[in-house]
Design an enzyme around this catalytic site. Structure first.
Site: not given
Ligand code: GLY
Length: 368
Positions: A124, A146, A188, A230, A240, A244, A248, A251, A255, A273
């Protein structure tokens, strides 16, 4: 050697990001965040031959009692699967990893996402230390927690938010990074300037040559500034639910391009990417201008900077606007209200905009 730069992610599950050359050889630094007696190092077939033995030796010297195991996957996005995730859990089981064990991710975004997700699920949730070796991982995927694996039906569909315990970015690893991956990471970096700080875009413009020449100071500064942007947004919105999502920017378009090309960038035939995000950012800036939100001059300027950094700025030939629009509808960033984009008010100031009309999107895709 100058002292590493340090960026703090604040909040309940805060952590430090350390950035500098030679950090992968610094066993004391790598060992500091480890709490227990077990660590599993996850890496891939490109990175392991370069750095894995060195990291194991440095850690073994600094932490003699530590039981270390390795789990090395073949390189590539197509390895970010539930099967590899299961194998990683078996490796933790064989190690006898207890709740104070650590998973160490040594590599790029694929390794970081897979290792982080295994750490999120083992008993967990155990600690994960990220040792990113690509520019993209240093400025984005290793920070913010993430974690995920892909399904055949889509990228990152199974995952968890699981903040790392520490991030240690050895900028010397960027010297051996393939040129195309360096440029993809720079896309990025540009993104942070585009959404948060036009002054950072100016700085990138004046340091473009140094960055492409892999000047250590310029790269460390670009990484530290990117991580600070960030860290700030992640501290405010770790899951998010709001701001946050601005990360994107570019993106939704990017994407769609990647998916329409069947992620061919990982095999070299399509955009990777970062390249797809570069094209996507130009399209997002053009859409902002078409909707009267920002000036076309800002979009031109962003395009010129990306071109200077050797990044693509146009949709690859053969991709149809209608097909790209259909992909965007299926993107997990679309919601019940329809297509959602991160758009500009001006360079350095972005916002989330829902309900953008299809015709405007199609017009931008057709021109792009
Ligand atoms: N790569 C975008 C984020 O970490 O929210």
């Amino acid at each position: 050697m100058s002292a590493p730069r340090k960026v703090e992610v604040t909040g309940e599950s805060g952590y430090s990001i350390e950035i500098g050359p030679g950090l992968l050889a610094d066993g004391a630094r790598l060992g500091k965040p480890l709490r227990g007696r077990h660590a599993l190092i996850v890496s891939d077939g490109n990175v392991a031959p370069l750095y894995l033995d060195g990291v194991v030796a440095a850690l073994a010297e600094a932490r003699p009692g530590l039981q270390l195991a390795r789990f090395v996957i073949p390189p590539g996005e197509h390895e970010k699967t539930l099967e590899r995730f299961t194998q990683c859990l078996h490796a933790l089981s064989e190690l006898g990893a207890t709740r104070d064990a650590t998973v160490i991710a040594l590599g790029g975004g694929v390794v970081g996402d897979l290792a982080g997700f295994a750490a999120a699920c083992w008993m967990r949730g155990i600690d994960c230390v990220q040792l990113p070796t690509t520019l993209l991982a240093m400025v984005d995927s290793s920070v913010g927690g993430k974690t995920a694996v892909d399904l055949p039906s889509g990228k990152n569909l199974v995952g968890a938010f699981h903040p790392p315990r520490a991030v240690v970015a050895d900028t010397a690893a960027l010297r051996s990074l393939p040129e195309r991956e360096l440029r993809a990471g720079l896309a990025e970096v540009v993104k942070y300037g585009a959404i948060f700080d036009a002054g950072f875009l100016d700085w990138l413009d004046s340091h473009a040559d140094a960055l492409l020449a892999r000047d250590g100071d310029a790269l460390a500064e670009a990484i530290a500034r990117s991580c600070a942007f960030k860290a700030d947004v992640v501290a405010r919105d770790p899951f998010e639910r709001g701001d946050r999502a601005m990360l994107n920017f570019g993106h939704t378009f990017g994407h769609a391009i990647e998916t329409e090309q069947g992620y061919a960038g990982t095999s070299g035939d399509g955009l990777n990417h970062g390249e797809a995000v570069a094209v996507g950012m130009v399209l997002a800036a053009r859409l902002s201008a078409a909707l009267g939100r920002s000036s076309g001059a800002d979009a031109d300027r962003l395009q010129r900077l990306l071109e200077r950094l050797g990044l693509p700025v146009r949709i690859p030939a053969g991709l149809e606007p209608q097909a790209l629009l259909a992909r965007m509808r299926l993107d997990k960033k679309a919601d019940a209200a329809g297509l959602r984009f991160i758009l500009w008010d001006r360079a350095g100031a972005a916002r989330i905009v829902s309900g953008v009309p299809d015709e405007q999107v199609l017009a931008v895709l057709a021109a792009g």
